[in-house]
Design a protein around this motif. Structure first.
Motif, PDB file in Angstrom:
ATOM      1  N   VAL A 124       1.042  -1.387   0.053  1.00 56.85           N
ATOM      2  CA  VAL A 124      -0.665   0.352  -0.263  1.00 56.85           C
ATOM      3  C   VAL A 124       0.773   1.656  -0.167  1.00 56.85           C
ATOM      4  O   VAL A 124       2.076   1.434   0.350  1.00 56.85           O
ATOM      5  CB  VAL A 124      -1.005   0.122   1.377  1.00 56.85           C
ATOM      6  N   ARG A 125       0.494   2.390  -0.296  1.00 60.04           N
ATOM      7  CA  ARG A 125       0.968   3.784  -0.541  1.00 60.04           C
ATOM      8  C   ARG A 125       0.020   4.159   0.839  1.00 60.04           C
ATOM      9  O   ARG A 125      -0.120   3.995   0.879  1.00 60.04           O
ATOM     10  CB  ARG A 125       0.550   4.645  -2.062  1.00 60.04           C
ATOM     11  N   PHE A 126       1.663   4.975   1.348  1.00 56.17           N
ATOM     12  CA  PHE A 126       1.310   6.218   2.420  1.00 56.17           C
ATOM     13  C   PHE A 126       0.295   6.632   1.933  1.00 56.17           C
ATOM     14  O   PHE A 126      -1.139   7.426   3.037  1.00 56.17           O
ATOM     15  CB  PHE A 126       2.244   6.658   2.695  1.00 56.17           C
ATOM     16  N   ALA A 127      -0.013   7.357   0.985  1.00 57.55           N
ATOM     17  CA  ALA A 127      -1.851   8.319   0.431  1.00 57.55           C
ATOM     18  C   ALA A 127      -2.158   7.893   0.899  1.00 57.55           C
ATOM     19  O   ALA A 127      -3.596   8.414   0.905  1.00 57.55           O
ATOM     20  CB  ALA A 127      -0.996   8.770  -0.796  1.00 57.55           C
ATOM     21  N   ASP A 128      -2.505   6.316   0.538  1.00 62.92           N
ATOM     22  CA  ASP A 128      -3.788   5.146   0.897  1.00 62.92           C
ATOM     23  C   ASP A 128      -4.166   5.128   2.176  1.00 62.92           C
ATOM     24  O   ASP A 128      -5.166   4.672   2.508  1.00 62.92           O
ATOM     25  CB  ASP A 128      -3.172   4.087  -0.186  1.00 62.92           C
ATOM     26  N   LEU A 129      -3.288   6.091   2.714  1.00 61.77           N
ATOM     27  CA  LEU A 129      -3.820   5.932   4.934  1.00 61.77           C
ATOM     28  C   LEU A 129      -4.469   6.655   5.014  1.00 61.77           C
ATOM     29  O   LEU A 129      -4.434   7.080   6.291  1.00 61.77           O
ATOM     30  CB  LEU A 129      -3.145   5.197   5.651  1.00 61.77           C
ATOM     31  N   PHE A 130      -3.996   7.762   4.106  1.00 59.23           N
ATOM     32  CA  PHE A 130      -4.513   9.045   4.855  1.00 59.23           C
ATOM     33  C   PHE A 130      -5.768   9.456   5.815  1.00 59.23           C
ATOM     34  O   PHE A 130      -5.817   9.811   6.533  1.00 59.23           O
ATOM     35  CB  PHE A 130      -4.443  10.449   4.196  1.00 59.23           C
ATOM     36  N   ASP A 131      -7.016   8.907   5.828  1.00 59.25           N
ATOM     37  CA  ASP A 131      -7.910   8.315   5.744  1.00 59.25           C
ATOM     38  C   ASP A 131      -7.828   8.182   7.291  1.00 59.25           C
ATOM     39  O   ASP A 131      -9.057   7.769   7.493  1.00 59.25           O
ATOM     40  CB  ASP A 131      -9.529   8.135   4.919  1.00 59.25           C
ATOM     41  N   GLU A 132      -7.381   7.233   7.120  1.00 50.31           N
ATOM     42  CA  GLU A 132      -7.118   5.956   8.136  1.00 50.31           C
ATOM     43  C   GLU A 132      -6.664   6.387   9.757  1.00 50.31           C
ATOM     44  O   GLU A 132      -5.959   7.183   9.831  1.00 50.31           O
ATOM     45  CB  GLU A 132      -6.093   4.662   8.310  1.00 50.31           C
ATOM     46  N   HIS A 133      -6.970   5.637  11.340  1.00 49.75           N
ATOM     47  CA  HIS A 133      -6.174   5.992  11.871  1.00 49.75           C
ATOM     48  C   HIS A 133      -5.628   5.465  12.270  1.00 49.75           C
ATOM     49  O   HIS A 133      -4.940   4.087  12.582  1.00 49.75           O
ATOM     50  CB  HIS A 133      -7.360   6.357  13.321  1.00 49.75           C
ATOM     51  N   LEU A 134      -4.026   6.568  12.637  1.00 51.76           N
ATOM     52  CA  LEU A 134      -3.133   5.954  12.958  1.00 51.76           C
ATOM     53  C   LEU A 134      -2.973   5.556  14.661  1.00 51.76           C
ATOM     54  O   LEU A 134      -3.160   6.153  15.300  1.00 51.76           O
ATOM     55  CB  LEU A 134      -2.156   7.091  12.644  1.00 51.76           C
ATOM     56  N   VAL A 135      -1.880   4.366  14.654  1.00 44.03           N
ATOM     57  CA  VAL A 135      -1.844   4.185  16.244  1.00 44.03           C
ATOM     58  C   VAL A 135      -0.104   4.287  15.916  1.00 44.03           C
ATOM     59  O   VAL A 135       0.536   3.502  15.458  1.00 44.03           O
ATOM     60  CB  VAL A 135      -1.816   2.729  16.964  1.00 44.03           C
ATOM     61  N   GLN A 136       0.320   4.953  16.690  1.00 44.46           N
ATOM     62  CA  GLN A 136       2.030   5.647  16.791  1.00 44.46           C
ATOM     63  C   GLN A 136       2.974   6.073  18.222  1.00 44.46           C
ATOM     64  O   GLN A 136       1.675   6.196  19.280  1.00 44.46           O
ATOM     65  CB  GLN A 136       2.568   6.433  16.000  1.00 44.46           C
ATOM     66  N   MET A 137       3.790   5.666  18.757  1.00 45.25           N
ATOM     67  CA  MET A 137       5.112   6.295  19.141  1.00 45.25           C
ATOM     68  C   MET A 137       4.402   7.450  19.396  1.00 45.25           C
ATOM     69  O   MET A 137       3.959   8.429  18.369  1.00 45.25           O
ATOM     70  CB  MET A 137       6.408   5.516  19.269  1.00 45.25           C
ATOM     71  N   GLY A 138       5.393   8.315  20.099  1.00 50.66           N
ATOM     72  CA  GLY A 138       4.760   9.861  20.393  1.00 50.66           C
ATOM     73  C   GLY A 138       5.487  10.463  19.094  1.00 50.66           C
ATOM     74  O   GLY A 138       7.002  10.440  18.418  1.00 50.66           O
ATOM     75  N   TYR A 139       5.184  11.835  18.708  1.00 51.06           N
ATOM     76  CA  TYR A 139       5.588  12.643  17.830  1.00 51.06           C
ATOM     77  C   TYR A 139       6.862  13.040  18.150  1.00 51.06           C
ATOM     78  O   TYR A 139       7.322  13.612  17.026  1.00 51.06           O
ATOM     79  CB  TYR A 139       4.519  14.081  18.255  1.00 51.06           C
ATOM     80  N   ASP A 140       7.966  12.651  19.056  1.00 55.74           N
ATOM     81  CA  ASP A 140       8.735  12.966  19.616  1.00 55.74           C
ATOM     82  C   ASP A 140       9.818  11.770  18.504  1.00 55.74           C
ATOM     83  O   ASP A 140      10.881  11.490  18.388  1.00 55.74           O
ATOM     84  CB  ASP A 140       9.355  12.861  20.967  1.00 55.74           C
ATOM     85  N   THR A 141       8.713  10.802  18.543  1.00 48.35           N
ATOM     86  CA  THR A 141      10.253   9.668  17.885  1.00 48.35           C
ATOM     87  C   THR A 141       9.649   9.905  16.587  1.00 48.35           C
ATOM     88  O   THR A 141       9.742  10.608  15.305  1.00 48.35           O
ATOM     89  CB  THR A 141       8.733   8.402  17.643  1.00 48.35           C
ATOM     90  N   ALA A 142      11.478   9.512  15.860  1.00 51.25           N
ATOM     91  CA  ALA A 142      11.541   9.761  14.225  1.00 51.25           C
ATOM     92  C   ALA A 142      10.736   9.253  13.457  1.00 51.25           C
ATOM     93  O   ALA A 142      10.967   9.937  12.380  1.00 51.25           O
ATOM     94  CB  ALA A 142      12.674   8.673  13.686  1.00 51.25           C
ATOM     95  N   MET A 143      10.191   8.050  14.003  1.00 50.38           N
ATOM     96  CA  MET A 143       9.300   7.484  12.727  1.00 50.38           C
ATOM     97  C   MET A 143       8.230   8.675  12.886  1.00 50.38           C
ATOM     98  O   MET A 143       7.677   8.531  11.824  1.00 50.38           O
ATOM     99  CB  MET A 143       8.805   6.206  13.528  1.00 50.38           C
ATOM    100  N   THR A 144       7.432   8.630  13.786  1.00 51.18           N
ATOM    101  CA  THR A 144       6.126   9.806  14.109  1.00 51.18           C
ATOM    102  C   THR A 144       6.661  11.406  13.681  1.00 51.18           C
ATOM    103  O   THR A 144       5.347  11.503  11.969  1.00 51.18           O
ATOM    104  CB  THR A 144       5.454  10.020  15.400  1.00 51.18           C
ATOM    105  N   ARG A 145       7.652  11.260  13.272  1.00 52.48           N
ATOM    106  CA  ARG A 145       8.153  12.519  12.700  1.00 52.48           C
ATOM    107  C   ARG A 145       8.316  11.995  11.247  1.00 52.48           C
ATOM    108  O   ARG A 145       7.453  13.490  10.106  1.00 52.48           O
ATOM    109  CB  ARG A 145       9.468  13.269  12.960  1.00 52.48           C
ATOM    110  N   LEU A 146       9.034  11.723  10.914  1.00 52.81           N
ATOM    111  CA  LEU A 146       8.686  10.931   9.514  1.00 52.81           C
ATOM    112  C   LEU A 146       7.833  10.981   8.951  1.00 52.81           C
ATOM    113  O   LEU A 146       6.963  11.943   7.608  1.00 52.81           O
ATOM    114  CB  LEU A 146       9.661  10.137   9.502  1.00 52.81           C
ATOM    115  N   LEU A 147       6.265  10.238   9.269  1.00 53.50           N
ATOM    116  CA  LEU A 147       5.457  10.349   8.853  1.00 53.50           C
ATOM    117  C   LEU A 147       3.989  11.574   8.934  1.00 53.50           C
ATOM    118  O   LEU A 147       4.014  11.970   7.749  1.00 53.50           O
ATOM    119  CB  LEU A 147       4.261   8.848   9.672  1.00 53.50           C
ATOM    120  N   SER A 148       4.438  12.531   9.643  1.00 51.80           N
ATOM    121  CA  SER A 148       3.903  13.632   9.854  1.00 51.80           C
ATOM    122  C   SER A 148       4.555  14.098   8.987  1.00 51.80           C
ATOM    123  O   SER A 148       4.114  14.920   8.164  1.00 51.80           O
ATOM    124  CB  SER A 148       4.347  14.080  10.911  1.00 51.80           C
TER     125      SER A 148
END
Length: 295
Positions: free
Chosen positions: A181-205
């Motif tokens: 799946v492409r990331f753009a196809d997930l924009f309407d989905e609710h995400l469960v992630q670690m907090g905004y301080d993590t490198a991954m969540t900053r990348l996704l944001s």
């Protein structure tokens, strides 16, 4: 002068709220304990305890003194442990601060292999977010950091370590038959992630912002395991490192879907302070981990 025995007795008195109980635990006369604490109060220039027939209670100044005292005694215990390691043949120690992604995937096995080759070198390992690791290495509180590329690394020397790949973690019923799946196809989905301080969540944001979208972060937790548990409970989907997620998905009601994005492969970095010459043991560990660069 403040001595360590007095600090220990002060901490015991604060814990037991009684000089008589402190006397029994420490095997020191109550009068001697009382005199030491009174002298400590004179040295500090403040009252540390409120005394009554029921025992002793810390004053606000005593609460602060207890925090500092525990820090001092804790450091002393660590010092004694370190010296004991050297007496037993240790030839050096390296402190490592590493990202959650590294610890959840490759780093434990790599450090275990290093320790097998160099058993006389002690390793101290602490987990943190990449931004915190950069701060600790830059401040001289860690010899080596293992971080995710993409953040600010001014004042550090960096080398490539391993790469990981991100994948979508979703309930079994999510988009049946879809394997990537492409990331753009997930924009309407609710995400469960670690907090905004993590490198991954900053990348996704950042990637969502580039597409003119906002990241729909519904739940923020503090571990990969908690992310998977919240997804299992129906709170949405998540994006996690493939290797770390695989162990949580196995034997669960979750499945992995390939994230079809060039940035889903992430580079990890080894970093050290640029203006400090590393010790011999630190250099050995850097060279050992660099051998895995880009894998």
């Amino acid at each position: 002068m403040i001595d360590l025995l007095t600090l220990r007795l002060f901490a015991l008195a604060a814990e037991h709220k009684s000089l008589s109980k402190t006397s029994a635990v420490a095997n020191i006369a109550i009068a001697a304990i009382s005199r030491r604490i009174a002298n400590l109060e004179v040295e500090m220039g403040v009252r540390l305890f409120k005394r009554s027939q029921r025992g002793v209670e810390l004053t606000p100044a005593g609460e602060t003194c207890l925090i500092r005292t525990r820090n001092i005694l804790g450091e002393l215990t660590r010092l004694q442990g370190d010296m004991g390691d050297y007496r037993n043949g240790m030839r050096g120690r390296v402190s490592i601060w590493a990202s959650t992604s590294a610890i959840a995937q490759f780093l434990p096995a790599d450090l275990a292999a290093f320790s097998k080759e160099h058993p006389a070198i002690g390793l101290e390992i602490q987990e943190a977010y990449s931004a915190k690791i950069v701060s600790e290495v830059r401040g001289g509180n860690s010899d080596i950091g293992v971080i995710l590329a993409g953040g600010e690394t001014f004042g550090l020397l960096v080398w490539p370590y391993r790469c990981d790949r991100l994948a979508v973690v979703a309930p079994q019923a999510f988009r049946p038959g879809v394997s990537r799946v492409r990331f753009a196809d997930l924009f309407d989905e609710h995400l469960v992630q670690m907090g905004y301080d993590t490198a991954m969540t900053r990348l996704l944001s950042a990637k969502a912002n580039e597409a003119g979208e906002a990241l729909r972060l519904r739940v923020a937790v503090d571990s990969f395991d908690a992310v998977c548990r919240m997804i299992s409970a129906g709170f949405g989907i998540g994006i996690l490192p493939l290797m770390a997620a695989a162990s949580h998905v196995e034997n669960s009601q979750l499945r992995l879907i390939e994230l079809d994005e060039p940035w889903s492969v992430r580079q990890m970095l080894i970093c050290t302070k640029s203006d400090v010459e590393p010790s011999g043991p630190t250099e050995l560990l850097i060279d050992f981990l660099r051998a895995f660069g880009g894998k």
